[in-house]
Each structure stands twice: as C-alpha cells, then as structure tokens.
Design an enzyme around this catalytic site. Structure first.
Site: not given
Length: 332
Positions: A14, A16, A194, A197, A275-276
C-alpha cells in the site's frame, strides 16, 4: 528492535508513488518544469504537513503532483522510492499510481506509465526488487471518468497488475464503481480498494460484495462489525494497514490507540505499509518501528506482520512459499 526490523526482508503493498514525492525533489522538478509552487521553501512545505483529515492532505498532495510532467520526472520519483526500498530491505513492492491526477492536467497516460515502468525495471536490475503496478481510480470523480481511464490503460496491460480505488472516501462508496470494477476484472486485472479508513464498515462490505476485491486497503474500521471481522478472519482477505498515515490523518487518535495488533491477534491477515511516506513522516521501517514502540509489539508480532506482507501479495505461490519457509526458519 530497529535492527531486527531492518534485517527482515519485506514486502510493501500500500504505497502511492505520488505520495513519495519528497520536498527536495518537488522543488527540483518545479524549477526544471517552470511550475510555480504555493511554497517558498522546503521547510515551508514540511510545515504544511499538519493535516486535519484525508481531504486536507489530498489538497496538498495534488498540488505537489503538478510538478510531474515528463516521463523522466515519473522515473526519478519512482527510482527514488525504490532506492529507499533497497535501503530498508524491501524486496517486493506493489505500487499504486493515480493516472487521473496527471491525465486531467494534460499529461499522457503513456508518459506516466512509461516513466514509472522504466524505473521498476531499473530497480529489478540494480537492486533485485520485484514489483507490480496498480492503477487507482479517483473516487471523487465519476465512474464514467474511471471507465475512460480503464480504456486508456488497455494498451499497457503488460505493465499493470491491477486496479484500485483511492482519494476522498466519505460520500464516494465502492458501490459507485461497481460496473467499472466488473469490467476491469473481465480485462484480467487484480482488484483492490481503499475502504474503512474514514468510511465506516459498510464501505468494506461494499468493496467485498460489489467490487469483489482481493484486498482491502486500510480496513481499520472493520472492528465496528463483528460479522465482518469474522468474515475477514475466515477468508483471510488481507488488510493493508498504514499506521502512521492513520494517525497523521486523524483516523486514529494516536499510535497507542491503533488497533492493528488487536486485529492481528484475532487472526486477520493484516499488513504494515507506508501509504504516502513523504507526507506522513515515515517509510515502511518507520511504520513498523512505530508499532513496536507505541504498541509494545514483540519480535514475533513484527515477524508475523512482515510475513503477512508476502502472504497478501500478488506474488506467485512459489515465491510466497519461499518467503514462508524463510520466516519459519526465523522461528526455529
């Protein structure tokens, strides 16, 4: 524990790629491409990384992506992340990219996927890192726009493993994209989304029942529904959890309240991811370290979370079994 985490071979599921854009590279590309940023310095960019919600993050995320214009920009972005993978002993990664973020700015789909793919190939040669590319639809846009993106992807199916669903969750349930996911499955793509969340457990059920996904990205709100938890335990449908992201975006109050170990102990196939990371203060190792520090995770718990990353991947059964054998040897 830090050295223990560093030494483990890891998979990240996961991530990005646009979310790995560090401020230094952002400013470098802005200068090269004559893009005016709403920040005067790298420090000012970092000061802006105080988010109150998913949307407050996305507002900055899309501004940063504006510096990505040429194939070489996507190559540089991706190779920088893969170098970090090499440093952190990540041996397999499954990378999200958001084509609509770029095509809506007039950047050709081919430009995006070519730059990223060339970096993936280079990292395989240079670092022996295996990788897959997952194309995400932006859920705040229409299903019609997603269909256009799916169509644009078809000439590049050899470079794209699957499709996902990201961006603003609230008000954009998985059901909005039922038909385009069905078409993506017919085209042979793996399916992930997704859910859970910011959106509640119903979003997770929709992703499972209507989109027929192979993985849930995030999924931390599954605890709201005991039937859902039982289903996830029985089916071993993976959850790709991103602890630092959850805290940074206020989905979890603070790391000490995160439910990842509770889910692990209930037998769910949970994994740790970043994630980011450029925006949330840590790559994969830092996320694992945060779990170890704030939740007092044991080495066995960390070992299981890391092994789960391979078990939940789209690697072949042969490759997954090789990793399972490695982790079994670690326990013997």
């Amino acid at each position: 524990m830090k050295q223990f985490i560093q030494n483990l071979p890891k998979a990240e599921l996961h991530l990005h790629i646009e979310g790995t854009l560090e401020p230094e590279l952002m400013f470098k590309l802005a200068k090269k491409n004559h893009v005016v940023l709403p920040y005067n310095s790298i420090e000012e960019v970092r000061q802006a990384y105080h988010f109150t919600s998913l949307q407050s993050f996305l507002d900055i995320y899309y501004k940063g992506a504006a510096v990505l214009i040429e194939a070489s920009d996507f190559y540089d972005l991706t190779l920088a992340y893969l170098k970090k993978c090499h440093e952190q002993n990540i041996v397999h990664t499954e990378i999200f990219f958001d084509p609509q973020t770029h095509t809506d700015r007039g950047i050709a789909f081919e430009t995006v996927v070519t730059g990223i793919s060339e970096a993936l190939e280079e990292a395989k040669r240079r670092y022996n890192i295996s990788s897959f590319l997952i194309m995400s639809f932006l859920r705040h846009l229409s299903q019609g726009a997603a269909f256009e993106t799916l169509e644009a992807s078809l000439p590049f199916k050899d470079k794209i493993k699957g499709v996902g669903l990201d961006s603003s969750e609230l008000g954009n349930p998985p059901s909005k994209f039922k038909e385009v996911f069905q078409k993506a499955k017919e085209e042979g793509y793996e399916l992930v989304a997704h859910a859970g969340e910011e959106g509640d457990s119903r979003y997770i059920w929709e992703a499972i029942e209507l989109l027929d996904v192979r993985r849930i990205d995030h999924g931390i709100r599954c605890e709201e529904d005991e039937k859902l938890v039982a289903y996830l335990q029985k089916t071993q449908l993976p959850l790709t959890v991103c602890p630092l992201s959850n805290v940074k975006l206020k989905a979890v109050k603070e790391m000490g309240y995160h439910n990842i170990l509770k889910l692990l102990h209930r037998g769910l196939l949970v994994t740790v991811n970043s994630d980011d990371p450029a925006y949330f203060g840590g790559y994969l190792n830092e996320n694992l370290e945060a779990v170890a520090t704030s939740l007092q995770a044991t080495k066995e718990e960390i070992l299981q979370l890391v092994e789960n990353g391979f078990r939940a991947s789209f690697l072949s059964n042969h490759e997954i079994n090789k990793q399972k054998a490695y982790f079994a040897s670690m326990r013997s």
